[in-house]
Design an enzyme around this catalytic site. Structure first.
Site, PDB file in Angstrom:
ATOM      1  N   ILE A  21     -13.057  -9.545  -7.446  1.00 19.94           N
ATOM      2  CA  ILE A  21     -12.365  -9.847  -8.703  1.00 19.94           C
ATOM      3  C   ILE A  21     -10.908 -10.204  -8.460  1.00 19.94           C
ATOM      4  O   ILE A  21     -10.384 -11.183  -8.986  1.00 19.94           O
ATOM      5  CB  ILE A  21     -12.460  -8.653  -9.678  1.00 19.94           C
ATOM      6  CG1 ILE A  21     -13.917  -8.394 -10.080  1.00 19.94           C
ATOM      7  CG2 ILE A  21     -11.601  -8.914 -10.912  1.00 19.94           C
ATOM      8  CD1 ILE A  21     -14.102  -7.183 -10.968  1.00 19.94           C
ATOM      9  N   MET A  26      -1.652  -2.513  -4.483  1.00 22.72           N
ATOM     10  CA  MET A  26      -2.149  -1.361  -3.737  1.00 22.72           C
ATOM     11  C   MET A  26      -3.663  -1.314  -3.570  1.00 22.72           C
ATOM     12  O   MET A  26      -4.177  -0.431  -2.896  1.00 22.72           O
ATOM     13  CB  MET A  26      -1.698  -0.077  -4.441  1.00 22.72           C
ATOM     14  CG  MET A  26      -0.203   0.144  -4.384  1.00 22.72           C
ATOM     15  SD  MET A  26       0.320   1.524  -5.410  1.00 22.72           S
ATOM     16  CE  MET A  26       0.118   0.832  -7.048  1.00 22.72           C
ATOM     17  N   VAL A  29     -10.113  -5.112  -5.783  1.00 17.80           N
ATOM     18  CA  VAL A  29     -10.999  -4.843  -6.911  1.00 17.80           C
ATOM     19  C   VAL A  29     -12.234  -5.728  -6.803  1.00 17.80           C
ATOM     20  O   VAL A  29     -12.118  -6.951  -6.623  1.00 17.80           O
ATOM     21  CB  VAL A  29     -10.289  -5.104  -8.260  1.00 17.80           C
ATOM     22  CG1 VAL A  29     -11.203  -4.707  -9.422  1.00 17.80           C
ATOM     23  CG2 VAL A  29      -8.971  -4.351  -8.341  1.00 17.80           C
ATOM     24  N   ASP A 134       2.885   2.141 -14.889  1.00 15.57           N
ATOM     25  CA  ASP A 134       2.872   0.757 -14.428  1.00 15.57           C
ATOM     26  C   ASP A 134       2.229  -0.167 -15.464  1.00 15.57           C
ATOM     27  O   ASP A 134       1.457  -1.057 -15.129  1.00 15.57           O
ATOM     28  CB  ASP A 134       2.123   0.679 -13.087  1.00 15.57           C
ATOM     29  CG  ASP A 134       2.261  -0.683 -12.410  1.00 15.57           C
ATOM     30  OD1 ASP A 134       3.269  -1.374 -12.666  1.00 15.57           O
ATOM     31  OD2 ASP A 134       1.367  -1.039 -11.620  1.00 15.57           O
TER      32      ASP A 134
END
Length: 357
Positions: A21, A26, A29, A134
């Protein structure tokens, strides 16, 4: 595929990778199939092996949040030396891609609906004592495009990882606010205390981030800009001036003004003076916005600089220039997004937003 896995890899004997994806600062996905429950899931794994302990702590924290506007944390597994977070899969794209690709702004009706849902999801997280830290458009997933069939805050599962990296960047550790990929993406939405006192950041910093996003959605501008110049502006200056188009149309100005007042309250320099997420839920609940489906069309006729018709795959829809939001000129052939309602003779479009071709 990018990252450590390829299509067909099975993780933990249960999750089969189907596609890559994307990646953040960090984590990688993937979309995967849960071979036990026979459903799609999002599978996330940290890029840095030294972050695995923080990854688990983040997963445990994120699992406390359960709300339909937050992507659910479903599982955490260890497979060999790797760690994986399994999260609810949201079919769609992040807010930046889904809503800000064609235009830098959206109309106030759509922004109010998004604001309300984000406030609800954030309030649920804060009730569970979970701070995201975030929040930004790439961490908001949108299903159904402009029709908003799904709105979910994601990446509570890496909250602890993001928190520690942002603290390191703000304090000038191995990275800085302008060299850390995570910090660069977060900076336009970062509260002053996250820059000056990063270890004291609490729920009110999330509220600031939501306010900054809503300001951006309504005006098409980041409230304090981006990059290194944004740092001093966040610390000492008011948000950017409001573009003329936002408030000069009486069909949109009351709601736009209400949204900007709430967003500015969220971006109060004093964390203690900001509304809570619960306050935002109540404020947004008083806003008037529609849930109608958005469709695409093309202006096929514009008469006397006042009214015309939109051609879509449904039918010919009437519109008046007062229903058009944004600074772009209205001309035949312009591509638009709009909602329509029953009217005499032809349905009527409102709101109408001209999009880039």
């Amino acid at each position: 595929m990018i990252g450590p896995h390829r299509q067909g890899d099975v993780i933990g004997g249960r999750y089969e990778i189907t596609e890559f994806i994307g990646q953040g600062g960090m984590q990688y996905v993937y979309k995967a199939t849960d071979l036990v429950m026979l459903r799609d899931v999002a599978l996330k794994t940290p890029k840095n092996s030294s972050a695995t302990k923080r990854f688990k702590r983040s997963a445990v924290v994120a699992a406390k949040v359960n709300h339909h506007n937050v992507a659910k944390t479903l599982d955490y597994i260890r497979d060999g030396d790797n760690r994986y977070l399994i999260e609810e899969y949201v079919a769609g794209a992040d807010l930046q891609v889904a809503l800000l690709t064609n235009n830098s702004f959206i109309d106030p009706y759509l922004a109010a609906r998004i604001f309300h849902y984000l406030a609800k999801g954030l309030a649920a997280a804060h009730h569970a004592n979970v701070v995201h830290r975030d929040l930004k458009p790439t961490n908001i997933m949108i299903g159904g495009g402009y029709s908003l069939t799904d709105i979910k805050i994601t990446d509570f599962g890496i909250a602890k990882m993001a928190d520690e990296e942002l603290i390191d960047a703000a304090e000038g550790g191995d990275s800085t606010l302008t060299t850390s990929q995570t910090a660069v993406g977060a900076l336009p939405y970062m509260a002053p205390e996250a820059i000056e006192r990063p270890r004291e950041v609490g729920p009110s910093a999330d509220v600031w981030s939501i306010g900054a996003m809503i300001f951006q959605l309504v005006t098409g501008q980041l409230p304090f800009g981006s990059g290194l110049k944004a740092v001093m502006r966040i610390l000492r200056d008011p948000p950017s001036a409001i573009p003329v188009f936002v408030l000069n149309n009486p069909q949109f100005s009351p709601l736009a003004n209400d949204l900007l007042n709430i967003a500015n309250a969220c971006m109060n320099k004093d964390p203690g003076a900001r509304p809570t997420a619960d306050d935002l839920v109540m404020s947004c609940g008083q806003l008037c916005y529609a849930r109608s489906t958005r469709v695409e069309g093309v202006i096929g006729e514009f008469n006397y600089q006042a009214w015309g018709y939109i051609n879509s795959n449904r039918q010919r829809v009437f519109f008046h220039k007062s229903s058009v939001y944004g600074p772009k000129p209205i001309v035949d052939g312009s591509r638009v997004l709009f909602s329509s309602y029953a009217g005499g003779g032809a349905d009527r479009a409102h709101p109408v937003v001209i999009v880039d071709n």
